[in-house]
Every structure is written in structure tokens, then in C-alpha cells.
Design a protein around this motif. Structure first.
Motif, mmCIF file in Angstrom:
data_model
loop_
_atom_site.group_PDB
_atom_site.id
_atom_site.type_symbol
_atom_site.label_atom_id
_atom_site.label_comp_id
_atom_site.label_asym_id
_atom_site.label_seq_id
_atom_site.Cartn_x
_atom_site.Cartn_y
_atom_site.Cartn_z
ATOM 1 N N ARG A 160 0.798 -1.189 -0.151
ATOM 2 C CA ARG A 160 -0.077 0.022 -0.046
ATOM 3 C C ARG A 160 0.949 1.411 -0.004
ATOM 4 O O ARG A 160 0.391 2.274 -0.756
ATOM 5 C CB ARG A 160 -0.963 0.037 1.300
ATOM 6 C CG ARG A 160 -2.080 -1.045 1.027
ATOM 7 C CD ARG A 160 -3.283 -0.900 2.238
ATOM 8 N NE ARG A 160 -4.199 -1.641 2.325
ATOM 9 C CZ ARG A 160 -5.240 -1.326 1.310
ATOM 10 N NH1 ARG A 160 -5.219 -0.297 0.705
ATOM 11 N NH2 ARG A 160 -6.356 -2.270 1.455
ATOM 12 N N ARG A 170 2.043 1.710 -3.474
ATOM 13 C CA ARG A 170 1.003 1.963 -4.327
ATOM 14 C C ARG A 170 0.687 3.535 -4.244
ATOM 15 O O ARG A 170 0.431 4.508 -5.230
ATOM 16 C CB ARG A 170 -0.044 1.299 -3.969
ATOM 17 C CG ARG A 170 -1.438 1.715 -5.096
ATOM 18 C CD ARG A 170 -2.449 0.627 -5.229
ATOM 19 N NE ARG A 170 -3.075 0.718 -3.880
ATOM 20 C CZ ARG A 170 -4.467 0.028 -4.019
ATOM 21 N NH1 ARG A 170 -4.844 -0.756 -4.711
ATOM 22 N NH2 ARG A 170 -4.690 0.153 -2.751
ATOM 23 N N SER A 171 0.890 3.905 -2.748
ATOM 24 C CA SER A 171 0.644 5.593 -2.686
ATOM 25 C C SER A 171 1.368 6.212 -3.380
ATOM 26 O O SER A 171 1.178 7.532 -4.114
ATOM 27 C CB SER A 171 0.641 5.671 -1.098
ATOM 28 O OG SER A 171 2.083 5.875 -0.741
ATOM 29 N N ALA A 222 -4.122 7.825 -2.206
ATOM 30 C CA ALA A 222 -2.913 7.731 -1.661
ATOM 31 C C ALA A 222 -2.877 7.791 -0.037
ATOM 32 O O ALA A 222 -2.260 6.907 0.398
ATOM 33 C CB ALA A 222 -1.845 8.766 -2.336
ATOM 34 N N GLU A 280 -5.514 7.552 1.821
ATOM 35 C CA GLU A 280 -6.339 6.123 2.370
ATOM 36 C C GLU A 280 -5.162 5.002 2.367
ATOM 37 O O GLU A 280 -5.280 4.211 3.478
ATOM 38 C CB GLU A 280 -7.317 5.902 1.376
ATOM 39 C CG GLU A 280 -8.359 4.857 1.917
ATOM 40 C CD GLU A 280 -9.424 4.608 0.877
ATOM 41 O OE1 GLU A 280 -9.843 3.204 0.889
ATOM 42 O OE2 GLU A 280 -10.051 5.515 0.191
ATOM 43 N N ASP A 281 -4.401 4.884 1.394
ATOM 44 C CA ASP A 281 -3.463 3.782 1.669
ATOM 45 C C ASP A 281 -2.421 3.963 2.711
ATOM 46 O O ASP A 281 -2.009 3.171 3.525
ATOM 47 C CB ASP A 281 -2.738 3.326 0.114
ATOM 48 C CG ASP A 281 -3.367 2.632 -0.897
ATOM 49 O OD1 ASP A 281 -4.271 1.628 -0.304
ATOM 50 O OD2 ASP A 281 -3.026 2.610 -2.029
ATOM 51 N N LEU A 282 -2.124 4.968 3.088
ATOM 52 C CA LEU A 282 -0.813 5.509 3.830
ATOM 53 C C LEU A 282 -1.769 5.136 5.460
ATOM 54 O O LEU A 282 -0.810 4.767 6.284
ATOM 55 C CB LEU A 282 -0.235 6.652 3.443
ATOM 56 C CG LEU A 282 0.434 6.914 2.466
ATOM 57 C CD1 LEU A 282 0.799 8.437 1.838
ATOM 58 C CD2 LEU A 282 1.835 5.920 2.654
ATOM 59 N N ARG A 302 2.671 10.679 4.106
ATOM 60 C CA ARG A 302 1.175 11.296 4.077
ATOM 61 C C ARG A 302 1.221 12.746 3.876
ATOM 62 O O ARG A 302 0.474 13.576 3.534
ATOM 63 C CB ARG A 302 0.479 10.938 5.242
ATOM 64 C CG ARG A 302 -0.971 11.357 5.402
ATOM 65 C CD ARG A 302 -2.020 10.691 6.309
ATOM 66 N NE ARG A 302 -1.254 10.221 7.642
ATOM 67 C CZ ARG A 302 -1.470 10.936 8.597
ATOM 68 N NH1 ARG A 302 -1.932 12.212 8.569
ATOM 69 N NH2 ARG A 302 -0.784 10.398 9.768
ATOM 70 N N ALA A 333 2.040 13.853 0.324
ATOM 71 C CA ALA A 333 0.707 13.768 -0.139
ATOM 72 C C ALA A 333 -0.050 15.106 0.179
ATOM 73 O O ALA A 333 -0.490 15.735 -0.832
ATOM 74 C CB ALA A 333 -0.130 12.502 0.047
#
Length: 829
Positions: free
Chosen positions: A124, A127-128, A140, A142-144, A167, A170
Motif C-alpha cells: 500500500r 502504491r501510494s 494515496a 487512504e493507502d497510507l 502522508r 501527499a
């Protein structure tokens, strides 16, 4: 005892997490040999996945991909091992810039790792990073957040901290710089302590936040150091990323240097097998060559631009970017190309670009700048101003409600092209109301949000006290290179960014409203600069008249002005004194003739407020012969000046004085000045500590500080003056609940300002005004101690009698015969 394959694998993973890639590679090779000897296919696959990551970090993406694909071909792999290899292939695809392919691999991996939450969290996080590159920032984050929760539950604090840091990155991409810095800062110390490589990567991301806040000088210095550090740590991919970010920063104000650095980054990306990174860096290089700015952020002329790159070259790079999933980068490049060709006088019509709700801000601003430039080419100045205004409205809508002085640089940086276009079109109109309106749009950028005083923060006070010690222990000026100093600096910055709330948005006043607020005998001289032309709009209660000034003549005279002023302050006696004085006298007379004589006599005003662009920030207005005996006040904007004057100037009832160390006539200066007041409070010697001076500032109507000062060019909030226990910084002013109406800074250099983006000049004077002071008396250059002592002593005679600061300063200069660079900022009358 010989280590097992699994032990070697865990050792390799740990080294890779720390960024020790060469050592990790050796450990993983040993682990792979041991796993093969044990015929442990499952472990071999996991080792292959981690090895692929390490190879990519070392710049050999091809070898990493081969390693993963060969491992996937092995029979008997579990679903979890397959999923882990799929995740590594996603990471490698991200390195290559194949973002859509990467997201597909990551999705398969996350699905396959449903029974292994920690490994799923790792995927995850990876992917972020891909999601950030496509602009899918909510996904992103949400994944983190999901990854952090898993890591915390598993007791993996370091991994959790990395997720938090990402995060923050982002949030930066989303434009929330306050939350970004706060989030990164919350985990910086444990990450920095983990390894030198992670400290460098953290610093890289921090520099991007500073750049996006408009603090490019500090950001670029950091990025240069980070790139060198990453090179020493054998991290070529990260080093290329640092150079790419440096080029993006330079693009804002030094396109020639940006082209060179971006070219280096592109070559480095190609060497490590990252076509996506190479294409993005090449796009920045082309944008630098497409730059049509004639002046840098402070008004200095840039080197003449060369030939534009061939359109086929631009289109080729844009096509590669789009194919690799970087559609936003491709769009920005194509718009920048169109803008350059319009400004260079291309005969072809400007292409039409649509601005939709989901258009990225950078693209939307460039589109409006392109439309404005095209309208100007067609001599449709009204249309040009409308397009520029639409772009600025988009920028305003994206700006947070924070009132930190630092953060206003972000707005000015992003809007510089639009403001320049609007001001240029306004000047061509020749209409006073239009010129005034656009000059206020530019000036009010740094005064747009009215701040609320933050509540006292003992933690901030302790951090600033520690910074004072670090600065005192590093008199050579290298104190901010200390990692501890940088961490404390960021904490202070984060406090101000997040803690300085907004009381409201200051309304931009009209020309008619200014005229209604101007009293008989007063005038507002509004200097306007569009990068090429300098004009002054002189406003009184009855009229507004614009006069074109000779910018080339002003520029010639100003070129050696600061050096002459510094020498004049240092050399007051001896055979050279008369030569220095004559040279400065001639220069000031020429500058007065260029800036004031074309309009001042017609204005017939004895009190003049000035609003000035950044290119005139270093002018010692009070020393210009035409202003002799005139009460002047330098205001950030006409709107701010008028707002401060809504409350009539009140007779000050109390005054406080402080003297810093090593000021030859400091005690004499404040005792002479204090003699004009009843029961003045005076702090000298060891009593003049920062805490005592800030406490005194909250209790008096007039504060006078005689101290050595230093202007921090890279970060004006760390400008300050030296007191008994160290420097009183700009950030210390936030600890004063109520600031004095009038502040007098008899300190070398603290009256200087850093011109960051054309109209915006930030220094200690602006910091005091931003905090709520009505007027600040300071000098933009060094002042001789004798002049400061006698002139400021005479100023206090007027202040104590109820005379407004600008009039008190003008009268004191006439009475003493001392012509010094002290001037009043804010509303001095």
C-alpha cells in the motif's frame, strides 16, 4: 555459528530499510545462496523481491525486473510469494515511469496479500507513491493511513513513521503546506535518527514544502546539500530526484540554471533506467528554455533568452510523458510552449485550452497567463486583465485561511506571471483607477489575510531559546546547517504556519476610497513596476495623476547605492570621508531626480505615503534631497495604510528602551531618548534579555531597541537583533500578546527586506507590522552610531509631545541637520 538463510534475509531487509544498499545487496546475495542450498523456493522468492528493490535503488532497474520475473517462473510458489513479487514489479514499473502498469501490479499484490497484513501494508505504501504521481491524492492518503494502522498494531514504529511522512508529502501535493509540514515534522526526529540516508530523503521532502511556500533560497540550498549527500550514499535514483526538484525551484527565477540542473537530472535518470524520471526532467529543461521572463523575482535583468526549442522536440517529450502516465506534466509543457511562442511574437494563433474543475492549478494558471498574453499581442488589454484576474481568482480560492507571513510567498510566487501581465496591461491603459486597482492586487498579496495573535506557546519559547544558544555558538553564520537547528527551525515555522489564525480577509480598497481618506496636505505615491516600465501614480484628495519614470536611469544609480551607503556609515573622518560623502551625495541627488522630481513639486504635499515594488525596497527615501522636511511613510499597500489610519493616531503615554551588547553609544542613545518621557522603562546590560524585552514590548506604547542586528536573507523570520542572551528572532514577536503602536529599531541591517516575488519585501519591519504595530522606524542599511544616537534622541522629543512618527522623524532631521536612512514603515501619520 553460520547464519541461516532467513537470518541473512532479515539482515538484508533491515539494511535496505536503513538505506545501506550496498551492504544489503551483499547480505541478500548470501541469503539467496543459502536459500537455494536449502531448496527453500518460498524464501528464495521473497529474497528475490527485496533484491529487486535494492538493485533499483542502486540504479539497475533492468536487473531488478529480471530478478523478479525469473523468481515468478519458479514452480510451487505460494500465493503470498507471488503477490510479493507482483508488488516489487509494481515498484519497478513506478521507477520506470509506467504508472498505470505499476498501479495494476500493486492491486494484484494487495489482493494476494490479504492474509499477510504487514506485507500488504508495504505494498500500500508503494502504491501510494504511484497514486501521488497520477494526482489521486485522496486514494494515496487512504493507502497510507491503512498502512500506518497495520504497522502500529504490529509494533513496527519505524515503518509507521515512514507512512506518516509520506502522508505529509501527499498533503503537500494537495496544497496544504501547513498540514504537510506539521505531519512531516511529527516524525522527523525518529526517522532522521534511523539512518543518514533517511535523514537526507526527509530533508529532500522538507525542501519541496519550503519551495512550494515560496522560500526558494532556503529550499535550493537544502536541495544542493541533499543531492551531494545522496551521491555519497550511493542512491543515484534519489539523487536524480533531488536534482529534478532543484531544477523545478530554479525554474521560478533562474531558468538558465534550471536548464542545466534539469539536464543533469535527466541524464542521471536515464542511467538508472527510469524513463519516466528522465522525461519529467527533460520537460523541466525544455520549460526553462521556453521561459520568457526578462527579470528575476527582485527585478534584476536575466540573461537574454536563446532560441526556443523546436516544437517537434516539445511535442515528442510531451507525448512520452503522456504515454508514461504523466499527463499533467505533459499538459503543463504544452501550455508553456504555447505561451512562449505567443510572447515571442509567433504569427500562429494561440491554441485553445479548456480549464475544467479537475484541471490542476499549475495548468489552469498557465492557461490564463497564455490567454492574457495572446490578448495583449492583439492589443486587447481589457481582455488581458480579465484573463489575469480569472487566474488570480483561482489562486485565491486555493489559498488556505492561514495568516502566516511566510506562506504569503507561495501565493506571490504562483501568481507572479499573472500579476505582471495584469500590471503591464493596466499601465498601457493609462487609466489611474485601473493602474491603482492592479497595483493593489499585487501589494495586497502579502497583506491579504489579517492575522490573529497566536496564544502563548511555552514550547516555542523553549525552542527559540535553544536556537539562540546554537546561533551564539556559531558566529560564522553556519548555525542553521546543524541538524538540531534545522529541526528547531521547522518546529518554529510549523507553529507560526498553523498557529497564526485569520481574523478575516482584508478588503482591497478603490481609488475613490483612498482619495476620500487622504487629508489636505497629504499624497499617496503609488510606484508601479511591470518588469520593464516604472511609473508612479500620485493620489491626493482631488486628483490622481500617473507619471512615467526613467527605469534605466534609476537602475544605473541604484547599482552602487548600497555600497556607497555602507562606506559612508563606516568612514566619517579622515581624508576619504569627504570623497565618500561627495559620491553618495551625487548618487542620492541623481536618484531623487529620477524618482521624485518628475512629480513631487506638483503634488505640493508635506506628508507622503509611499507604496513601492520590491525593486525599490533598498531606497533610503528619507535621504533623497527632494524629500527633505517631508514626512514620509512606506506602506505595504494602500489598503493596509488606510485601514491602519481608521483609528486616529493617539498620543503615546509610555515608552520602553533596550540596549544590546557591544553598541558603542547604545546606553547614551537610549538615555538621551528616554529623557523625553515620564517614567521610561530602560533595560541595559544583562537585564536586556529576550524574555524581558518581549515582556516590555507588551506593556508600552513605544518600544526602542538599540542593538546590533542581522537580516537573514534566506529566511527573514530569523532576522533579529542581538540582546544579552542572544538574538530576538522574528518568531519571538509571536510571543508578545499585544505589540506597541510604534517600534524603533536602531539596529544595523534589521530594516532591510528580502524581496521574494516582485512586490513582496519581508523583513523585521514587516514582521512587526504584521503583528499589529502601527508604525516601525528602521533603516534599510547600516547607520553610523553617532547619527543614530543624536537623530533618534530628537525623534523622541516629538513622539513624547504627541507628534506622529513620520512628522517627528522629518522634524528631527531638519532640526539636527542629520540626514540618515531611517524611515517610517506602516502608517506614520
Amino acid at each position: 555459528m553460520e547464519e541461516s538463510a532467513d537470518q541473512l534475509y532479515q539482515q538484508g531487509r533491515h539494511l535496505a530499510t536503513r538505506g545501506s544498499y550496498l551492504e544489503a545487496k551483499r547480505a541478500l546475495m548470501s541469503a539467496a545462496e543459502a536459500a537455494d542450498a536449502d531448496r527453500d523456493t518460498e524464501l528464495s522468492a521473497r529474497i528475490a523481491g527485496t533484491t529487486a528493490y535494492v538493485l533499483a535503488r542502486l540504479g539497475d532497474v533492468d536487473a531488478g525486473e529480471r530478478t523478479c520475473l525469473e523468481a515468478l517462473d519458479r514452480p510451487g510458489l505460494s500465493a503470498g510469494a507471488v503477490a510479493q513479487l507482483q508488488g516489487q514489479l509494481g515498484m519497478l514499473a513506478t521507477e520506470r515511469g509506467r504508472i498505470d502498469e505499476a498501479i495494476g501490479w500493486f492491486g494484484k499484490s494487495i489482493h494476494g496479500l490479504s492474509d499477510e497484513p504487514v506485507r500488504q501494508a508495504n505494498t500500500r505504501v508503494n502504491r501510494s507513491i504511484a497514486l501521488m504521481q497520477t494526482g489521486k491524492l485522496d486514494a494515496a492518503i487512504e493507502d497510507l493511513e491503512a498502512a500506518e494502522e497495520v504497522y502500529r498494531s504490529a509494533g513496527l514504529e519505524q515503518e509507521a513513521n515512514l507512512a506518516v511522512h509520506n502522508r505529509g508529502y501527499a498533503l503537500m501535493l494537495a496544497g496544504d503546506l501547513v498540514a504537510a509540514l506539521r505531519t512531516m515534522q511529527s516524525v522527523r526526529e525518529p526517522l532522521d535518527n534511523e539512518s543518514a540516508l533517511w535523514a537526507a530523503i526527509n530533508e529532500l521532502d522538507r525542501a519541496e514544502v519550503l519551495r512550494d511556500a515560496g522560500l526558494t533560497t532556503e529550499a535550493e540550498r537544502s536541495l544542493v546539500a541533499v543531492a551531494a549527500s545522496l551521491g555519497r550514499h550511493h542512491a543515484p535514483s534519489e539523487r536524480a530526484a533531488a536534482e529534478y526538484q532543484l531544477a523545478r525551484s530554479l525554474l521560478n527565477h533562474d531558468p538558465e540554471a534550471a536548464a542545466t540542473v534539469a539536464g543533469n537530472a535527466a541524464r542521471r535518470f536515464r542511467r538508472v533506467g527510469s524513463p519516466g524520471g528522465a522525461a519529467r526532467a527533460e520537460a523541466v529543461r525544455l520549460r526553462a528554455r521556453l521561459s520568457t521572463r526578462n527579470h528575476d523575482r527582485s527585478g534584476d535583468p536575466l540573461a537574454p533568452a536563446g532560441r526556443l526549442p523546436a516544437k517537434a522536440t516539445v511535442d515528442g517529450v510531451a507525448g512520452r510523458l503522456a504515454d508514461l502516465g504523466f499527463s499533467a506534466d505533459a499538459e503543463v509543457l504544452v501550455i508553456a510552449d504555447a505561451l512562449a511562442r505567443v510572447r515571442r511574437g509567433s504569427g500562429t494563433a494561440a491554441p485553445a485550452f479548456r480549464v475544467a474543475k479537475n484541471t490542476r492549478l499549475e495548468s489552469a494558471l498557465l492557461v490564463q497567463e497564455l490567454r492574457a498574453a495572446d490578448a495583449m499581442r492583439r492589443h486587447r488589454d481589457g481582455e488581458a486583465r480579465r484573463h489575469a484576474q480569472r487566474g488570480l481568482d483561482l489562486l485565491d480560492a486555493s489559498f488556505s485561511d492561514g495568516a502566516s507571513l511566510d506562506l504569503h510567498g507561495s501565493v506571490m510566487m504562483r501568481g507572479l506571471g499573472l500579476l505582471t501581465a495584469g500590471i503591464g496591461a493596466a499601465l498601457r491603459s493609462g487609466r489611474p483607477d485601473t493602474v491603482f486597482d492592479w497595483s493593489e492586487r499585487a501589494r495586497l498579496g502579502s497583506e491579504r489575510v489579517m492575522p490573529v495573535r497566536p496564544s502563548p506557546d511555552p514550547g516555542l519559547a523553549a525552542d527559540l531559546a535553544e536556537l539562540r544558544v546554537l546561533r551564539m555558538n556559531s558566529p560564522d553564520g553556519g548555525w542553521l546547517a546543524d541538524p538540531r537547528a534545522r529541526a528547531l527551525q521547522d518546529r518554529a515555522r510549523e507553529h507560526q504556519w498553523s498557529g497564526t489564525g485569520a481574523a478575516g480577509v482584508q478588503r482591497r480598497v478603490s481609488l475613490a476610497e483612498v482619495q476620500a481618506g487622504i487629508e489636505p496636505g497629504e499624497a499617496l505615491a503609488n510606484f508601479v513596476f511591470d518588469g520593464e516600465r516604472l511609473a508612479v501614480l500620485v493620489i491626493d484628495s482631488d486628483d490622481a495623476e500617473m507619471t512615467e519614470l526613467d527605469w534605466a536611469a534609476c537602475r544605473r544609480v541604484m547599482r552602487g547605492l548600497r555600497a556607497d551607503l555602507d562606506v559612508h556609515a563606516a568612514v566619517s573622518t579622515g581624508p576619504m570621508a569627504e570623497i565618500v560623502r561627495a559620491s553618495l551625495t551625487d548618487r542620492l541627488a541623481a536618484l531623487s531626480a529620477a524618482l521624485l522630481e518628475p512629480w513631487l513639486a506638483r503634488a505640493g504635499a508635506s506628508r507622503v505615503a509611499l507604496t513601492i515594488p520590491g525593486v525599490l525596497a533598498g531606497v533610503p527615501w528619507a535621504m533623497l534631497p527632494a524629500f527633505r522636511g517631508v514626512a514620509i511613510s512606506v506602506a505595504g499597500s494602500a489598503s493596509g495604510w488606510l485601514r491602519r489610519r481608521e483609528q486616529p493616531y493617539r498620543h503615546p503615554a509610555s515608552a520602553g528602551f533596550a540596549v544590546g551588547p557591544r553598541v558603542p553609544r547604545g546606553d547614551e542613545e537610549v538615555l538621551l531618548a528616554a529623557d523625553s518621557w515620564r517614567e521610561p522603562a530602560v533595560l541595559t546590560g544583562d537585564a536586556a534579555e529576550v524574555r524581558a524585552v518581549t515582556a516590555l514590548a507588551g506593556e508600552v506604547d513605544v518600544l526602542h531597541v538599540a542593538a546590533h542586528g542581522r537580516h537573514a536573507l534566506d529566511n527573514p523570520m530569523f532576522s533579529g537583533f542581538e540582546l544579552a542572551d542572544g538574538t530576538l528572532f522574528g518568531y519571538d514577536i509571536d510571543l508578545i500578546p499585544v505589540v506597541p503602536d510604534t517600534v524603533i529599531l536602531s539596529a544595523c541591517e534589521v530594516g532591510r527586506s528580502s524581496v521574494r516575488w516582485g512586490e513582496e519585501a519581508v523583513g523585521m519591519t514587516r514582521i512587526w507590522l504584521h503583528a499589529g504595530a502601527r508604525a516601525v522606524i528602521a533603516a534599510p542599511v547600516v547607520v553610523a552610531d553617532d547619527d543614530a544616537c543624536e537623530l533618534l534622541g530628537a525623534v523622541h522629543e516629538g513622539l513624547a509631545a504627541g507628534v506622529a512618527p513620520s512628522e517627528a522623524l522629518a522634524a528631527a532631521s531638519v532640526r539636527t541637520g542629520i540626514v540618515a536612512p531611517f524611515q517610517v514603515h506602516g502608517a506614520g501619520f
